[in-house]
Design a protein around this motif. Structure first.
Motif, PDB file in Angstrom:
ATOM      1  N   GLU A   1       0.851  -1.188   0.000  1.00  9.25           N
ATOM      2  CA  GLU A   1       0.000   0.000   0.000  1.00  9.25           C
ATOM      3  C   GLU A   1       0.887   1.238   0.000  1.00  9.25           C
ATOM      4  N   TYR A   2       0.582   2.166  -0.891  1.00 10.73           N
ATOM      5  CA  TYR A   2       1.339   3.411  -0.937  1.00 10.73           C
ATOM      6  C   TYR A   2       0.989   4.278   0.272  1.00 10.73           C
ATOM      7  N   ASP A   3       2.005   4.947   0.796  1.00 11.35           N
ATOM      8  CA  ASP A   3       1.769   5.909   1.874  1.00 11.35           C
ATOM      9  C   ASP A   3       1.406   7.255   1.243  1.00 11.35           C
ATOM     10  N   MET A   4       0.122   7.560   1.261  1.00 11.49           N
ATOM     11  CA  MET A   4      -0.364   8.793   0.635  1.00 11.49           C
ATOM     12  C   MET A   4      -0.641   9.886   1.674  1.00 11.49           C
ATOM     13  N   SER A   5      -0.173   9.665   2.888  1.00 12.63           N
ATOM     14  CA  SER A   5      -0.521  10.583   3.986  1.00 12.63           C
ATOM     15  C   SER A   5       0.050  11.987   3.799  1.00 12.63           C
ATOM     16  N   LYS A   6       1.108  12.117   3.015  1.00 14.31           N
ATOM     17  CA  LYS A   6       1.738  13.427   2.847  1.00 14.31           C
ATOM     18  C   LYS A   6       1.387  14.083   1.510  1.00 14.31           C
ATOM     19  N   VAL A   7       0.481  13.468   0.768  1.00 13.14           N
ATOM     20  CA  VAL A   7       0.126  14.007  -0.537  1.00 13.14           C
ATOM     21  C   VAL A   7      -0.837  15.183  -0.375  1.00 13.14           C
ATOM     22  N   HIS A   8      -0.520  16.297  -0.998  1.00 11.68           N
ATOM     23  CA  HIS A   8      -1.389  17.471  -0.934  1.00 11.68           C
ATOM     24  C   HIS A   8      -1.123  18.363  -2.139  1.00 11.68           C
ATOM     25  N   TRP A   9      -2.085  19.195  -2.435  1.00  9.85           N
ATOM     26  CA  TRP A   9      -1.939  20.156  -3.520  1.00  9.85           C
ATOM     27  C   TRP A   9      -1.051  21.309  -3.057  1.00  9.85           C
ATOM     28  N   THR A  10      -0.188  21.777  -3.948  1.00 11.21           N
ATOM     29  CA  THR A  10       0.616  22.951  -3.633  1.00 11.21           C
ATOM     30  C   THR A  10      -0.300  24.159  -3.467  1.00 11.21           C
TER      31      THR A  10
ATOM     32  N   ASN B   1       1.479  -4.684  -8.215  1.00 12.69           N
ATOM     33  CA  ASN B   1       2.079  -4.928  -6.907  1.00 12.69           C
ATOM     34  C   ASN B   1       1.565  -4.021  -5.790  1.00 12.69           C
ATOM     35  N   TYR B   2       0.692  -3.066  -6.140  1.00 13.80           N
ATOM     36  CA  TYR B   2       0.200  -2.145  -5.116  1.00 13.80           C
ATOM     37  C   TYR B   2      -1.326  -2.047  -5.140  1.00 13.80           C
ATOM     38  N   ILE B   3      -1.872  -1.848  -3.952  1.00 14.76           N
ATOM     39  CA  ILE B   3      -3.300  -1.586  -3.819  1.00 14.76           C
ATOM     40  C   ILE B   3      -3.596  -0.224  -4.433  1.00 14.76           C
ATOM     41  N   ARG B   4      -4.735  -0.103  -5.064  1.00 15.80           N
ATOM     42  CA  ARG B   4      -5.103   1.164  -5.706  1.00 15.80           C
ATOM     43  C   ARG B   4      -5.212   2.270  -4.665  1.00 15.80           C
ATOM     44  N   PRO B   5      -4.448   3.367  -4.862  1.00 19.02           N
ATOM     45  CA  PRO B   5      -4.551   4.478  -3.896  1.00 19.02           C
ATOM     46  C   PRO B   5      -5.924   5.149  -3.981  1.00 19.02           C
ATOM     47  N   ASP B   6      -6.308   5.790  -2.894  1.00 19.41           N
ATOM     48  CA  ASP B   6      -7.555   6.551  -2.903  1.00 19.41           C
ATOM     49  C   ASP B   6      -7.465   7.663  -3.937  1.00 19.41           C
ATOM     50  N   ASP B   7      -8.604   7.970  -4.537  1.00 19.25           N
ATOM     51  CA  ASP B   7      -8.642   9.054  -5.514  1.00 19.25           C
ATOM     52  C   ASP B   7      -8.290  10.383  -4.849  1.00 19.25           C
ATOM     53  N   ILE B   8      -7.634  11.241  -5.602  1.00 16.47           N
ATOM     54  CA  ILE B   8      -7.301  12.575  -5.128  1.00 16.47           C
ATOM     55  C   ILE B   8      -8.498  13.494  -5.387  1.00 16.47           C
ATOM     56  N   GLU B   9      -8.923  14.198  -4.365  1.00 15.82           N
ATOM     57  CA  GLU B   9     -10.045  15.106  -4.528  1.00 15.82           C
ATOM     58  C   GLU B   9      -9.666  16.269  -5.456  1.00 15.82           C
ATOM     59  N   ASP B  10     -10.646  16.660  -6.274  1.00 14.15           N
ATOM     60  CA  ASP B  10     -10.427  17.833  -7.122  1.00 14.15           C
ATOM     61  C   ASP B  10     -10.142  19.054  -6.246  1.00 14.15           C
ATOM     62  N   HIS B  11      -9.393  19.988  -6.818  1.00 15.22           N
ATOM     63  CA  HIS B  11      -8.963  21.155  -6.037  1.00 15.22           C
ATOM     64  C   HIS B  11      -9.293  22.440  -6.793  1.00 15.22           C
TER      65      HIS B  11
END
Length: 265
Positions: free
Chosen positions: A94-103, A152-162
């Motif tokens: 599983e990808y660690d998406m906890s730090k993903v954010h829009w600039t 090899n990875y679980i599908r990450p959650d979709d990124i919300e539109d910004h």
């Protein structure tokens, strides 16, 4: 001196792992049986019956190896010994998406391309963007489609539109003033007042700023500008101006009388 194929101890079934981890395996104990070991290692097979091939036990198995069989072997001059095969289990990571954010930053129109993107993406994840670039002032909606290792990875959650914005720019009107200080003097030529220091991109549309005759006038102005990308310019107000009456030079004027006249009928 007697010799025999090596004796190799039992291979323990490894615990289930996630992709990215190595198999937690301790290589079995090998007894030479009076025959020097010339080769040893691990093999892997999809069926556990045939198709065996060498496998590096320090490698990272892909999820496609889930359910495969492994076995260890040892070789001396007498022959080859094998352990019983055991099955391995590899699940998707599983990808660690906890730090993903829009600039986030304040974008103000200046005629150049503005854009935003995602930060904090883990290695192996790339993005296809829509709506993340703009030049003109306005409100935009950015969306992101994630590309990743689906095997090899679980599908990450979709990124919300910004929703993001390019703000309108502000004209610098600090140097704008009317070109008028003192009244003009009538001389039969047209007189004109206008604004000085108008920023590039603004056109002035005047009314009442030209006259020929002496009198008091009021000049007004309206601005034509890039309304889509700029805030309304600060208005400098009206200009009350005038043309004074000219003085007639009478210095050369005199009565044409030098002496008394004599009656002559």
């Amino acid at each position: 001196v007697w010799a025999a194929v090596p004796t190799i101890s039992r291979l323990e079934t490894p615990k289930k792992i996630r992709y990215g981890q190595k198999l937690n395996i301790r290589f079995p104990y090998i007894q030479e049986n009076n025959g020097e070991i010339t080769d040893s290692g691990m093999e892997i097979s999809g069926s556990g019956v045939d198709g065996w091939r060498r496998f590096d036990m320090n490698s990272i198995p892909e999820v496609s190896y889930d359910g495969y069989y492994i076995r260890c072997f040892a070789v001396n001059f007498v022959g080859t010994a094998y352990t019983e095969s055991v099955q391995i289990a590899v699940e998707k990571a599983e990808y660690d998406m906890s730090k993903v954010h829009w600039t986030e930053s304040v974008h103000v129109y200046d005629g150049t391309m503005k854009k935003l993107s995602l930060e904090g993406l883990p290695d192996g994840v790339s993005v296809e963007y829509e709506g993340n670039r703009g030049i003109s002032a306005g409100i935009y909606t950015a969306s992101a489609k994630l590309n990743y290792d689906e095997n090899n990875y679980i599908r990450p959650d979709d990124i919300e539109d910004h929703r993001w914005e390019i703000k309108k720019a502000v004209y610098d009107m600090t140097g704008v003033k009317w070109s008028y200080e003192f009244p003009f003097v009538y001389d039969g030529e047209e007189k004109e007042v206008q604004l000085e220091g108008i920023p590039e991109g603004i056109s002035a549309i005047y009314s009442g700023n030209k006259a020929v005759d002496a009198g008091a006038y009021t000049a007004t102005v309206e601005f034509a500008y890039d309304e889509k990308n700029y805030e309304p310019p600060i208005h400098p107000g009206r200009c009350v101006w005038g043309i004074k009456k000219a003085d007639i030079d009478m210095s050369g004027v005199s009565w044409d009388y030098g002496e008394a006249f004599t009656y002559d009928g």
